[in-house]
Design a protein around this motif. Sequence first.
Motif, PDB file in Angstrom:
ATOM      1  N   HIS A   1      -2.636   0.041  -4.770  1.00 62.82           N
ATOM      2  CA  HIS A   1      -2.442   0.806  -6.109  1.00 62.82           C
ATOM      3  C   HIS A   1      -2.723  -0.129  -7.368  1.00 62.82           C
ATOM      4  N   LEU A   2      -2.511  -1.445  -7.245  1.00 63.94           N
ATOM      5  CA  LEU A   2      -2.641  -2.393  -8.404  1.00 63.94           C
ATOM      6  C   LEU A   2      -3.996  -3.159  -8.477  1.00 63.94           C
ATOM      7  N   HIS A   3      -4.676  -2.703  -7.288  1.00 70.66           N
ATOM      8  CA  HIS A   3      -5.957  -3.555  -6.930  1.00 70.66           C
ATOM      9  C   HIS A   3      -7.098  -2.623  -7.040  1.00 70.66           C
TER      10      HIS A   3
ATOM     11  N   LEU B   1      -6.303   0.740  -9.300  1.00 66.42           N
ATOM     12  CA  LEU B   1      -6.335   0.490 -10.607  1.00 66.42           C
ATOM     13  C   LEU B   1      -7.811   0.035 -11.138  1.00 66.42           C
TER      14      LEU B   1
ATOM     15  N   ASP C   1       5.347   4.528  -3.800  1.00 62.17           N
ATOM     16  CA  ASP C   1       3.992   4.702  -4.215  1.00 62.17           C
ATOM     17  C   ASP C   1       3.847   4.935  -5.549  1.00 62.17           C
TER      18      ASP C   1
ATOM     19  N   HIS D   1       4.340   1.430  -8.374  1.00 68.19           N
ATOM     20  CA  HIS D   1       3.243   0.378  -8.470  1.00 68.19           C
ATOM     21  C   HIS D   1       2.632   0.550  -9.949  1.00 68.19           C
ATOM     22  N   LEU D   2       1.900   1.946 -10.237  1.00 70.95           N
ATOM     23  CA  LEU D   2       1.336   2.060 -11.477  1.00 70.95           C
ATOM     24  C   LEU D   2       2.302   2.583 -12.715  1.00 70.95           C
TER      25      LEU D   2
ATOM     26  N   LEU E   1       3.917  -1.655 -13.123  1.00 73.24           N
ATOM     27  CA  LEU E   1       3.005  -2.063 -14.322  1.00 73.24           C
ATOM     28  C   LEU E   1       3.628  -2.185 -15.286  1.00 73.24           C
TER      29      LEU E   1
END
Lengths: 238, 238
Positions: free
Chosen positions: A105-107, A110, B102, B105-106, B110
Motif C-alpha cells: 500500500h505505502l510503496h 502509493l 488493508d 495503510h493509505l 498515512l
Amino acid sequence: MALKVYYDLMSQPSRAVYIFLRCNSIPFSEQPVALRKQEQHQEAFAKINPFRHVPAIDDHGFKLTESSAILKYLSNQYLSPQSQHWYPKNNQQRAKVDEYLDWHHLHTRLNFMMYFQHKILRPVVNKHPVNDDQVEKYRKGIEKTVASIASYFLQDCKFFLGDRISIADLQAVVEIEQVLSSAYDPLVGHSSLQGWRERVREATAPHYQDATKILYQITARIQQLLEKENSDKHVQNN
Amino acid sequence: MALKVYYDLMSQPSRAVYIFLRCNSIPFSEQPVALRKQEQHQEAFAKINPFRHVPAIDDHGFKLTESSAILKYLSNQYLSPQSQHWYPKNNQQRAKVDEYLDWHHLHTRLNFMMYFQHKILRPVVNKHPVNDDQVEKYRKGIEKTVASIASYFLQDCKFFLGDRISIADLQAVVEIEQVLSSAYDPLVGHSSLQGWRERVREATAPHYQDATKILYQITARIQQLLEKENSDKHVQNN
C-alpha cells in the motif's frame, strides 16, 4: 444469487480480482462500474461500498471492499486444495504473502498510483498542467520500490513465494503494468523482475491479457490526444 | 531460542505488537531498537529487516516484517481457542479484520503518521521550519479518516467486529494515540469513537498504559522544548 463483483478493468486492483476469479474458474455475476462515467458515485453503488471505490463484492449478502481482503476471502472461500498456492494455508508461507500485501500500500500502490495520476490522469482527464515535481517525486518512489521488490520480495525465485504464483505477485504486477501505458517501464535494468512479470502474465494467460486490453486501448487514445495537444501548442508558438 | 521481537515503543506499530504479545502472555525475547539513537540503521538490524523499520520478528529463524502481517502470524501461531477474537478463524469475520487492516495503510497510517512527522518530528528533531500546508493537508486527511472509521468500521458496535477486540482495533488506536502527544485529539466531536478508544484501552490494560508511558514522557519534554523555543523567539523579536 451468485457472487457479485463490482469492478472496472481500468482500475488496477479490479484487474487483480477479475484475473484471479477467471484463473480459478470461480463463477460470478459481473457488475461493471464505469469510472469514466463516474458511476462509482451513484447512490446504488454507495450501498455496496460507501467509499465509492472498486473493486467490491457482495457474496450472497456479505459485502466486502479492499482488493487484498477480497482476494484473501475468495481464496479461503472458493479455492480447491490444488490451487492454494495463491494464498497458502501454511502459516509461514501465508505470512510472507501478508507481508508483501501490507508493504504494497505505502510503496507499490502509493508510488505507482500517484505517478499515473500526475503523469496521465490529471493532465488528460482534468486538464491540469503537469506538476513536474510530483511526477519526479513518485518516479523516484517507483525506483526505490522496484529495487526493494527485486532484492527482498523476489530474490532469486520464480515468484515471491518460490515456484508458484500467489495473490502477492498478482497485486504487484497489475500496479506495475498501469504505468507502462505512459511509455515508462520501471523494470528496465532489472532483468530478474522482467522475467518475473513475464511469468505472472504466462501463469494467468489468457485472462491477464483480456483484463489489460482495455487499458492499452484507452491509453493509446490518450497518447494520441497528448501528441495532438503538444503539436497544436507547437503550431501556436511558431 | 525464543521468539525475538525487535521494537521501539515510540513506534506506533511496535506498540501494537508489544501490547498484543503482553495481552496474550506470549513469551518473547525483547530486542529493543532505539530509533532515537538510529539503531535501526546498524548492520546487525539490517540482517533482520533490510527496510530498517520496526517492528520485526525472528521466530526460531523465521523472519517477518510489517506489523499487520506479524499480528496475523502470531495470532495463527500462538493464540488459544479462547483468544481467537483477536483474528477470528471464521472467514467472513477474518475478512472484515483484513478489510480494515488493508484500508489502514493509505488512510489511518498515512494521515496520522505524516501529521505527526510534520507537526512534531521534523520541527523538533530535524529543526525544519513547520510546513503549515502539509500539516493542514494531513489534518484534513485525519478528519476524513476518523469520520470513515465511525460510520463504516465501528458503526454502533463496541469494537470493529462487534463485542470483542481484534487486531484491527489495536492497530487503529495506537496510530490515533500518537497525535494526542501534539495536544490535538481528533476524536473530539465523535463520542462513539471516544467510547471505543476507552474500551480498547480497558481491554488491553495495563499493557496499553505501559506501552504508551514513554510516548507521553518524551512528548511532554518535546512540548517544553517547543514552548522554550517560542518564548526565546518572542524575546528576540521584542
